[in-house]
Design a protein around this motif. Sequence first.
Motif, short mmCIF file in Angstrom:
data_model
loop_
_atom_site.label_atom_id
_atom_site.label_comp_id
_atom_site.label_asym_id
_atom_site.label_seq_id
_atom_site.Cartn_x
_atom_site.Cartn_y
_atom_site.Cartn_z
N UNK A 1 69.02 64.26 -15.53
CA UNK A 1 69.20 65.20 -14.43
C UNK A 1 68.01 65.17 -13.48
N UNK A 2 66.79 65.03 -14.01
CA UNK A 2 65.58 65.20 -13.19
C UNK A 2 64.95 63.90 -12.73
N UNK A 3 65.39 62.75 -13.26
CA UNK A 3 64.74 61.48 -12.97
C UNK A 3 64.67 61.19 -11.47
N UNK A 4 65.79 61.21 -10.79
CA UNK A 4 65.82 60.88 -9.37
C UNK A 4 65.19 61.99 -8.51
N UNK B 1 63.40 55.72 -4.28
CA UNK B 1 64.79 56.01 -3.97
C UNK B 1 64.93 56.17 -2.45
N UNK B 2 65.83 55.41 -1.86
CA UNK B 2 66.12 55.54 -0.43
C UNK B 2 67.46 56.25 -0.26
N UNK B 3 67.46 57.38 0.42
CA UNK B 3 68.69 58.16 0.56
C UNK B 3 69.82 57.34 1.18
N UNK B 4 69.48 56.51 2.15
CA UNK B 4 70.50 55.73 2.84
C UNK B 4 71.17 54.71 1.92
N UNK B 5 70.46 54.31 0.85
CA UNK B 5 71.01 53.30 -0.07
C UNK B 5 71.76 53.92 -1.23
N UNK B 6 71.69 55.24 -1.37
CA UNK B 6 72.18 55.86 -2.60
C UNK B 6 73.70 55.68 -2.78
N UNK B 7 74.48 56.09 -1.80
CA UNK B 7 75.94 55.97 -1.93
C UNK B 7 76.40 54.52 -1.97
N UNK B 8 75.90 53.62 -1.10
CA UNK B 8 76.30 52.22 -1.21
C UNK B 8 75.99 51.61 -2.58
N UNK B 9 74.86 52.02 -3.16
CA UNK B 9 74.51 51.50 -4.49
C UNK B 9 75.47 52.02 -5.55
N UNK B 10 75.82 53.31 -5.45
CA UNK B 10 76.78 53.88 -6.40
C UNK B 10 78.15 53.20 -6.30
N UNK B 11 78.52 52.78 -5.11
CA UNK B 11 79.85 52.19 -4.89
C UNK B 11 79.92 50.71 -5.25
N UNK B 12 78.79 50.08 -5.48
CA UNK B 12 78.77 48.66 -5.81
C UNK B 12 79.31 48.47 -7.23
N UNK B 13 80.43 47.78 -7.38
CA UNK B 13 81.10 47.68 -8.67
C UNK B 13 80.28 46.91 -9.70
N UNK C 1 67.01 47.49 -1.68
CA UNK C 1 67.64 48.61 -2.40
C UNK C 1 67.33 48.60 -3.88
N UNK C 2 66.35 47.79 -4.31
CA UNK C 2 66.04 47.68 -5.73
C UNK C 2 65.57 49.02 -6.31
N UNK C 3 64.72 49.74 -5.59
CA UNK C 3 64.22 51.02 -6.10
C UNK C 3 65.33 52.00 -6.34
N UNK C 4 66.28 52.08 -5.43
CA UNK C 4 67.42 52.99 -5.60
C UNK C 4 68.28 52.55 -6.77
N UNK C 5 68.53 51.24 -6.87
CA UNK C 5 69.34 50.73 -7.97
C UNK C 5 68.68 51.00 -9.32
N UNK C 6 67.36 50.84 -9.41
CA UNK C 6 66.66 51.08 -10.67
C UNK C 6 66.62 52.57 -11.01
N UNK C 7 66.57 53.43 -9.99
CA UNK C 7 66.62 54.87 -10.25
C UNK C 7 67.93 55.29 -10.86
N UNK C 8 69.04 54.79 -10.32
CA UNK C 8 70.36 55.10 -10.89
C UNK C 8 70.49 54.48 -12.27
N UNK C 9 69.96 53.28 -12.44
CA UNK C 9 69.98 52.59 -13.73
C UNK C 9 69.26 53.41 -14.81
#
Length: 449
Positions: free
Chosen positions: A58-61, A195-207, A331-339
């Motif tokens: 919950x708190x990581x990002x 984490x870049x806010x602009x990359x967050x949703x596109x990263x989540x949508x990447x299958x 977008x690596x930082x955002x991807x690693x945060x979600x990871x």
Amino acid sequence: MNPKEVRATVGLSLVFAFRMLGMFMVLPVMAIYGQSLQDATPILIGLAVGAYGYTQAVLQIPLGMLSDRVGRLPIILIGLLLFFIGSVVAAMSGSIWGVLFGRVLQGMGAISAAVMALLSDLTREQNRTKAMASIGMSIGASFAVAIIMGPILANHFGLHGLFWFIAAMAASGFLLMVFVVPKPDQRLIRRDAAIAKADFLPTLKDLDLFRLDFSIAAVHMVMMANFLALPMILLNDVGLPKNQHWWVYLIAFIGSAFGMIPMIIFGEKKRKLKQVLIASVCILLVCSLFFLFDHSSVWALLIGILVFFIAFNTIEAILPSMISKVAKAGAKGTAMGIFSTSQFLGAGIGASASGILIKFGGVSATFIGSIVICVIWLAILLRMKEPPYVTSIRLALSENQLANPQLIASLLEQQGISDAFIAPDEQAIYIKFDKQYIKAEQVEALVLT
């Protein structure tokens, strides 16, 4: 590396390792020693193990993004302080409720993103990959130490003594941050570590990124499930005293370290990481089936645990590399945060769900749950594309280069360059390229000329 970078890398690697001990050390002992706590039930024991993962997830990002605004050091120190307080609360508690609350507090010290960002602030571009690799090795080492030392410490000092040891590790991390880790001259917001806010949703949508995020969650679900059940089988079914469990994990982990290396080398050198990942999931599936049906001897279980660790460690090692390859440039930082969030969420779900399964179906039900997860996991992976075998580079840009509207188009015309992204706020460009076709020096020359 210069002396400042060495201090930063060693200090932050140790901080990371000390903190990860808090998550891993309870795995092989909580199912057994937690039964002596007041009000303990399998469900509450599982929840106590998994609570750390839930609060981390919950708190990581949010805390990572907050560190971009208020500074890395305050977030890390507050996180380590919470981790210390949670460990003390758990150490002083005689009931499962106190331990559960302590584990929640421990997890609130979600400092992974802030630590990685601070390491990025303190190291130069050419040394950053080596520094990040040191963090990765510290995580693997902490898992090995925790799995082996957890049963030894719990046997000699009980569950309370184990939590006091974890508190001491948190205090050591705090002191390292104050006296050893250098203070950054400036706080740099880099997309490869933030984490870049602009990359967050596109990263989540990447299958394909979703498949990798699900993979890290699934492998921790299976690991948590097995390590709530296996100590009970070793104790109750094959009659191995709990003060001897440590040598089973020691032999299995050392053996697995040699078994995983050929798989990782094959995957990277032959560009077969997808196949290695699927093969490792199949191994976890077979191990779960084996644990379900064969409780014949400690040696049979030892072999099963060894093979399980080979697959687990292989997956843990290759997934971050695959994330780096699949994520878009910049977008690596955002991807690693979600990871990372997915990893901790998987640990929380795996532990708490296993407690429920043990309560209503016995320890065998946890292995059935692991089998179901592996089957779903394989179905998700089958349609995943082989990741592109690319390397990322970040280059600073001059004002003239930033103003060049043809820069990205000219780069993408070059064989081997697959993606590029300009970050005007950083005055930098992120480029992904295949080293088989073009070298880093050539990429740099293309940008600077």
